[in-house]
Design an enzyme around this catalytic site. Structure first.
Site, short mmCIF file in Angstrom:
data_model
loop_
_atom_site.label_atom_id
_atom_site.label_comp_id
_atom_site.label_asym_id
_atom_site.label_seq_id
_atom_site.Cartn_x
_atom_site.Cartn_y
_atom_site.Cartn_z
N LYS A 22 3.07 2.91 -13.64
CA LYS A 22 3.27 3.94 -12.61
C LYS A 22 4.51 3.65 -11.77
O LYS A 22 5.36 4.53 -11.59
CB LYS A 22 2.04 3.99 -11.69
CG LYS A 22 2.25 4.87 -10.46
CD LYS A 22 1.06 4.84 -9.54
CE LYS A 22 1.02 3.69 -8.58
NZ LYS A 22 1.79 3.86 -7.34
N ASN A 23 4.62 2.43 -11.25
CA ASN A 23 5.71 2.16 -10.32
C ASN A 23 7.07 2.18 -11.00
O ASN A 23 8.09 2.47 -10.36
CB ASN A 23 5.50 0.83 -9.60
CG ASN A 23 4.44 0.95 -8.50
OD1 ASN A 23 3.96 2.05 -8.22
ND2 ASN A 23 4.08 -0.17 -7.91
N CYS A 123 1.10 5.04 6.39
CA CYS A 123 0.37 4.84 5.15
C CYS A 123 -0.73 3.84 5.42
O CYS A 123 -0.60 3.01 6.31
CB CYS A 123 1.35 4.32 4.11
SG CYS A 123 0.58 3.65 2.66
N ARG A 128 5.21 0.96 6.69
CA ARG A 128 6.14 1.22 5.59
C ARG A 128 7.36 2.02 6.01
O ARG A 128 7.53 3.18 5.64
CB ARG A 128 5.40 1.88 4.44
CG ARG A 128 4.28 1.01 3.94
CD ARG A 128 3.58 1.57 2.75
NE ARG A 128 4.27 1.28 1.51
CZ ARG A 128 3.74 1.51 0.32
NH1 ARG A 128 2.55 2.04 0.22
NH2 ARG A 128 4.40 1.22 -0.77
N ASP A 313 0.20 -6.08 -4.93
CA ASP A 313 -0.65 -5.08 -5.59
C ASP A 313 -1.78 -5.71 -6.41
O ASP A 313 -2.60 -4.99 -6.96
CB ASP A 313 0.21 -4.18 -6.51
CG ASP A 313 1.01 -3.16 -5.72
OD1 ASP A 313 0.80 -3.06 -4.50
OD2 ASP A 313 1.83 -2.44 -6.33
N ARG A 405 -4.49 8.41 -8.79
CA ARG A 405 -3.04 8.29 -8.56
C ARG A 405 -2.44 7.17 -9.39
O ARG A 405 -1.24 7.18 -9.66
CB ARG A 405 -2.76 7.99 -7.08
CG ARG A 405 -2.91 9.17 -6.15
CD ARG A 405 -2.51 8.78 -4.75
NE ARG A 405 -1.37 7.88 -4.81
CZ ARG A 405 -1.24 6.76 -4.11
NH1 ARG A 405 -2.15 6.40 -3.26
NH2 ARG A 405 -0.18 6.01 -4.24
C1 UD1 Z 1 6.63 -0.85 -3.93
C2 UD1 Z 1 5.47 -0.42 -4.81
C3 UD1 Z 1 4.15 -0.90 -4.20
C4 UD1 Z 1 4.20 -2.40 -3.93
C5 UD1 Z 1 5.45 -2.78 -3.12
C6 UD1 Z 1 5.62 -4.28 -2.95
C7 UD1 Z 1 6.25 1.64 -5.82
C8 UD1 Z 1 6.12 3.12 -5.91
N1 UD1 Z 1 5.47 1.03 -4.91
O1 UD1 Z 1 6.47 -0.21 -2.67
O2 UD1 Z 1 3.10 -0.59 -5.11
O3 UD1 Z 1 3.05 -2.78 -3.20
O4 UD1 Z 1 6.62 -2.28 -3.76
O5 UD1 Z 1 5.69 -4.90 -4.19
O6 UD1 Z 1 6.99 1.03 -6.56
N2 UD1 Z 1 10.29 -2.50 4.29
C9 UD1 Z 1 11.04 -2.32 5.44
N3 UD1 Z 1 11.98 -1.31 5.45
C10 UD1 Z 1 12.22 -0.53 4.36
C11 UD1 Z 1 11.46 -0.73 3.19
C12 UD1 Z 1 10.51 -1.73 3.19
O7 UD1 Z 1 10.84 -3.00 6.42
O8 UD1 Z 1 13.11 0.34 4.43
C13 UD1 Z 1 9.25 -3.56 4.25
C14 UD1 Z 1 7.86 -2.99 4.04
O9 UD1 Z 1 7.26 -2.58 5.23
C15 UD1 Z 1 7.14 -4.15 3.41
C16 UD1 Z 1 8.23 -4.82 2.59
O10 UD1 Z 1 9.47 -4.35 3.11
O11 UD1 Z 1 6.68 -5.04 4.39
C17 UD1 Z 1 8.18 -4.54 1.10
O12 UD1 Z 1 8.11 -3.14 0.86
P1 UD1 Z 1 8.77 -2.45 -0.42
O13 UD1 Z 1 9.08 -3.51 -1.42
O14 UD1 Z 1 9.87 -1.58 0.03
O15 UD1 Z 1 7.59 -1.57 -0.96
P2 UD1 Z 1 7.68 -0.13 -1.64
O16 UD1 Z 1 8.96 -0.01 -2.39
O17 UD1 Z 1 7.32 0.90 -0.65
#
Ligand code: UD1
Length: 426
Positions: A22-23, A123, A128, A313, A405
């Site tokens: 999925k991701n 979320c 996030r 995850d 999902r």
């Molecule tokens: C993706 C995955 C999700 C997984 C996560 C971490 C998808 C669709 N989802 O989510 O299943 O749990 O990676 O492996 O691929 N952060 C910030 N600012 C930002 C972006 C992130 O501070 O702009 C922080 C987040 O709050 C979190 C950390 O960075 O604490 C990691 O998040 P991130 O790796 O970005 O997760 P997603 O890409 O949303």
């Protein structure tokens, strides 16, 4: 709304197929925006989130043709053709349902010079934020405006110059957005402390097949030499390592033996090491892996971390498994705050878990008992199913739209290996 009924106690045995990730799919699909030529993805999982993303692409004028719609088909082949874009706005109604819609920002900006995406709301697993997505695009020369709940990214006339960005925190989504923007920039861009999850490697491999020039694939420092145009490609989505890890936990908690056909063990080292420490045997081969648990399970301490560390995850599913392990396990969640929402539900199933901040202490083994439970996010829902498979009596899991999902045909796959699980109308 549907619910799942699970009667615990069956030992799982047999073979179940692992779907496309999925991701990975959610970052491969928006790559179609980067080219006028058709892009075909094979092995796309049939999931609500993927349907949602296909719908979003349709909103931009991308034509979407789907093969593999028969109920008996696992995986789909979908061709996206973004010959002409009719819109560059991702509206609130679609983004609200699917956070990953933010991943259109980078490629749309690169292709159209401008992109407007509704800001994803909060979320269940934390706030996030998307600040890093925006900062990386700014570093490449984009101007960012925030107004009325929307983020608008605008490239200078003539396109994005490209630039360097050093991520202060490892972010999967922000790395993906940055990559998809940089591939069509006028110059060279460099990303430091980038995420290096296997899904990022899958994205880089597709972009390379489309003609992108990326160095450092699989490492945390990526160099992207922008190219003038990208071509179409046909690409197979990688296997879902989280789905495979989830079913490994399911097999182990029942003391079963299950072959996960199509799983790629080389991308699951941290999960498989955790399972081995718990006392689960794993045989890996080129076409999948076999999970066997015939002895007692042992407590172990686990800490989530960016790849190659243990995936956040997988935290909830491993916690369920540890409820049946002998001794005290300490689980630390370092990626998301508020990702222990499954704990109160597991406690209702007689688990012995205490939390303090981002640490959970699991005492086992517990005699799990069936209960009525309800989950708040995708992986938390799966942890309840895993616990239910080993619980005495019947468990009812509500709000299963979370599972739809992210797990392709969950109950069918579990039935294949002997689980007593059925979906009923509430
Ligand atoms: C993706 C995955 C999700 C997984 C996560 C971490 C998808 C669709 N989802 O989510 O299943 O749990 O990676 O492996 O691929 N952060 C910030 N600012 C930002 C972006 C992130 O501070 O702009 C922080 C987040 O709050 C979190 C950390 O960075 O604490 C990691 O998040 P991130 O790796 O970005 O997760 P997603 O890409 O949303």
């Amino acid at each position: 709304m549907d619910k799942l009924l699970i009667r615990g106690g069956n030992r799982l045995s047999g073979t179940l197929p692992i779907s496309g990730a999925k991701n990975a799919a959610l970052t491969l699909i928006p790559c179609a925006l980067l080219t006028e030529e058709p892009m075909t993805l094979r092995n796309l999982p049939r999931l609500a989130d993927i349907d949602g993303f296909q719908h979003l692409m349709g909103q931009f004028g991308v034509s979407v043709s789907i093969q593999g719609k028969r109920p008996e088909d696992f995986g789909r082949v979908v061709t996206f053709e973004a010959q002409r874009l009719t819109s560059n706005v991702a509206p609130y109604d679609l983004v609200r349902k699917m956070r990953a819609s933010i991943l259109v920002l980078g490629p749309m900006l690169a292709r159209a010079g401008e992109a407007t995406v509704s800001m994803p709301g909060g979320c269940a697993i934390g706030n996030r934020p998307i600040d890093l997505h925006l900062k990386a695009l700014e570093a490449f020369g984009a101007e960012i405006e925030l107004a009325q709940g929307y983020v608008k990214a605008i490239a200078p006339d003539g396109g994005l110059p490209g630039g360097d960005f050093d991520f202060p925190v490892v972010s999967v989504g922000a790395t993906e957005n940055a990559l998809m923007a940089a591939v069509l920039a006028n110059g060279t861009s460099r990303l430091f402390n980038a995420a290096r999850e296997p899904e990022i490697v899958d994205l880089c491999n597709l972009l390379t097949a489309m003609g992108a020039e990326i160095e450092g694939i699989g490492t945390s420092d990526l160099t992207i030499h922008g190219v003038k145009r990208l071509n179409g490609a046909t690409y197979k989505v990688m296997a879902d390592r989280i789905e495979a890890g989830s079913y490994a936990c399911a097999a182990a908690i029942t003391g079963g033996e299950v072959r996960l056909e199509g799983a790629n063990a080389s991308e699951m080292t941290a999960t498989n090491n955790a399972l081995r420490n718990i006392g689960v045997e794993i045989e890996e081969d080129a076409r999948g892996m076999t999970v066997r648990a015939d002895g007692p399970l042992k407590a172990t301490d686990l800490t989530t971390a960016p790849y190659p560390g243990l995936a956040t995850d997988m935290q909830a599913q491993l916690m369920s498994l540890l409820c049946k392990a002998h001794g005290t396990s300490v689980l630390k969640e370092t990626i998301f705050e508020n990702r222990f929402m499954h704990v109160p539900e597991l406690s209702r199933m007689s688990a012995d878990i205490a939390t303090e901040g981002r640490t959970a202490i699991v005492k086992g083994p517990s005699d799990l008992t069936g209960a009525e439970v309800m989950a708040t996010d995708l992986r938390a829902s799966m942890s309840l199913i895993i616990a239910a498979l080993a619980a005495e009596g019947e468990t009812t899991v509500r709000r299963i739209y979370h599972l739809d999902r992210g797990y392709e045909r969950l109950e069918e796959k579990l039935q294949l290996v002997g689980a007593d699980i059925e979906r009923v109308d509430d």
